[in-house]
Design a protein around this motif. Structure first.
Motif, PDB file in Angstrom:
ATOM      1  N   MET A   1       4.768  -6.439   0.731  1.00 53.20           N
ATOM      2  CA  MET A   1       5.806  -5.536   0.269  1.00 53.20           C
ATOM      3  C   MET A   1       5.612  -4.179   0.925  1.00 53.20           C
ATOM      4  O   MET A   1       4.603  -3.521   0.744  1.00 53.20           O
ATOM      5  N   ALA A   2       6.550  -3.738   1.703  1.00 57.57           N
ATOM      6  CA  ALA A   2       6.477  -2.438   2.363  1.00 57.57           C
ATOM      7  C   ALA A   2       7.035  -1.363   1.448  1.00 57.57           C
ATOM      8  O   ALA A   2       8.001  -1.574   0.730  1.00 57.57           O
ATOM      9  N   ALA A   3       6.394  -0.205   1.493  1.00 58.02           N
ATOM     10  CA  ALA A   3       6.841   0.926   0.675  1.00 58.02           C
ATOM     11  C   ALA A   3       7.872   1.733   1.447  1.00 58.02           C
ATOM     12  O   ALA A   3       7.762   1.887   2.659  1.00 58.02           O
ATOM     13  N   PRO A   4       8.893   2.254   0.751  1.00 59.86           N
ATOM     14  CA  PRO A   4       9.823   3.161   1.429  1.00 59.86           C
ATOM     15  C   PRO A   4       9.094   4.414   1.874  1.00 59.86           C
ATOM     16  O   PRO A   4       7.974   4.689   1.433  1.00 59.86           O
ATOM     17  N   ASN A   5       9.704   5.213   2.758  1.00 57.35           N
ATOM     18  CA  ASN A   5       9.059   6.411   3.295  1.00 57.35           C
ATOM     19  C   ASN A   5       8.606   7.380   2.212  1.00 57.35           C
ATOM     20  O   ASN A   5       7.668   8.132   2.410  1.00 57.35           O
ATOM     21  N   ASN A   6       9.285   7.406   1.079  1.00 59.80           N
ATOM     22  CA  ASN A   6       8.928   8.339   0.013  1.00 59.80           C
ATOM     23  C   ASN A   6       8.014   7.690  -1.026  1.00 59.80           C
ATOM     24  O   ASN A   6       7.932   8.153  -2.151  1.00 59.80           O
ATOM     25  N   ALA A   7       7.291   6.647  -0.625  1.00 58.55           N
ATOM     26  CA  ALA A   7       6.407   5.941  -1.550  1.00 58.55           C
ATOM     27  C   ALA A   7       5.148   5.492  -0.824  1.00 58.55           C
ATOM     28  O   ALA A   7       5.131   5.372   0.396  1.00 58.55           O
ATOM     29  N   VAL A   8       4.099   5.272  -1.608  1.00 56.54           N
ATOM     30  CA  VAL A   8       2.846   4.740  -1.063  1.00 56.54           C
ATOM     31  C   VAL A   8       2.380   3.601  -1.949  1.00 56.54           C
ATOM     32  O   VAL A   8       2.682   3.568  -3.138  1.00 56.54           O
ATOM     33  N   ILE A   9       1.660   2.677  -1.349  1.00 58.55           N
ATOM     34  CA  ILE A   9       1.053   1.579  -2.092  1.00 58.55           C
ATOM     35  C   ILE A   9      -0.453   1.777  -2.046  1.00 58.55           C
ATOM     36  O   ILE A   9      -1.035   2.020  -0.978  1.00 58.55           O
ATOM     37  N   LEU A  10      -1.077   1.699  -3.224  1.00 62.70           N
ATOM     38  CA  LEU A  10      -2.512   1.917  -3.356  1.00 62.70           C
ATOM     39  C   LEU A  10      -3.154   0.738  -4.082  1.00 62.70           C
ATOM     40  O   LEU A  10      -2.564   0.204  -5.023  1.00 62.70           O
ATOM     41  N   ASN A  11      -4.341   0.377  -3.664  1.00 66.53           N
ATOM     42  CA  ASN A  11      -5.179  -0.549  -4.418  1.00 66.53           C
ATOM     43  C   ASN A  11      -6.204   0.322  -5.137  1.00 66.53           C
ATOM     44  O   ASN A  11      -6.983   1.020  -4.482  1.00 66.53           O
ATOM     45  N   LEU A  12      -6.178   0.320  -6.454  1.00 69.53           N
ATOM     46  CA  LEU A  12      -7.069   1.184  -7.219  1.00 69.53           C
ATOM     47  C   LEU A  12      -8.035   0.369  -8.063  1.00 69.53           C
ATOM     48  O   LEU A  12      -7.640  -0.586  -8.735  1.00 69.53           O
ATOM     49  N   THR A  13      -9.287   0.768  -8.038  1.00 69.89           N
ATOM     50  CA  THR A  13     -10.310   0.262  -8.939  1.00 69.89           C
ATOM     51  C   THR A  13     -11.088   1.483  -9.401  1.00 69.89           C
ATOM     52  O   THR A  13     -11.817   2.095  -8.617  1.00 69.89           O
TER      53      THR A  13
END
Length: 77
Positions: A1-13
């Motif tokens: 899933m690609a994020a739009p330019n005004n969004a980010v995807i993070l893997n958080l632990t």
């Protein structure tokens, strides 16, 4: 899933112990790297809906408005 330019995807632990330090006031922001390598700084308070007894774990999308201000966060895993 690609994020739009005004969004980010993070893997958080984030452990419960680390979150406790944030809530005690010793830190107010999270510094993380998005899956595409961008360094992101955001207030820890936006994670509150996702906190469990063991901390926070998952993949999230953070959306910003046109002025790069926080708009929303969603769990996407």
């Amino acid at each position: 899933m690609a994020a739009p330019n005004n969004a980010v995807i993070l893997n958080l632990t984030i452990s419960a112990e680390k979150l406790e330090r944030w809530y005690e006031g010793s830190a107010r922001e999270v510094l993380a790297y998005s899956v595409d390598g961008r360094k992101i700084r955001f207030p820890v308070s936006i994670l509150r809906p996702f906190v469990t007894h063991s901390g926070i774990r998952g993949r999230f999308q953070i959306v910003f408005d046109g002025d790069n201000r926080f708009k929303s966060i969603h769990r996407i895993d």
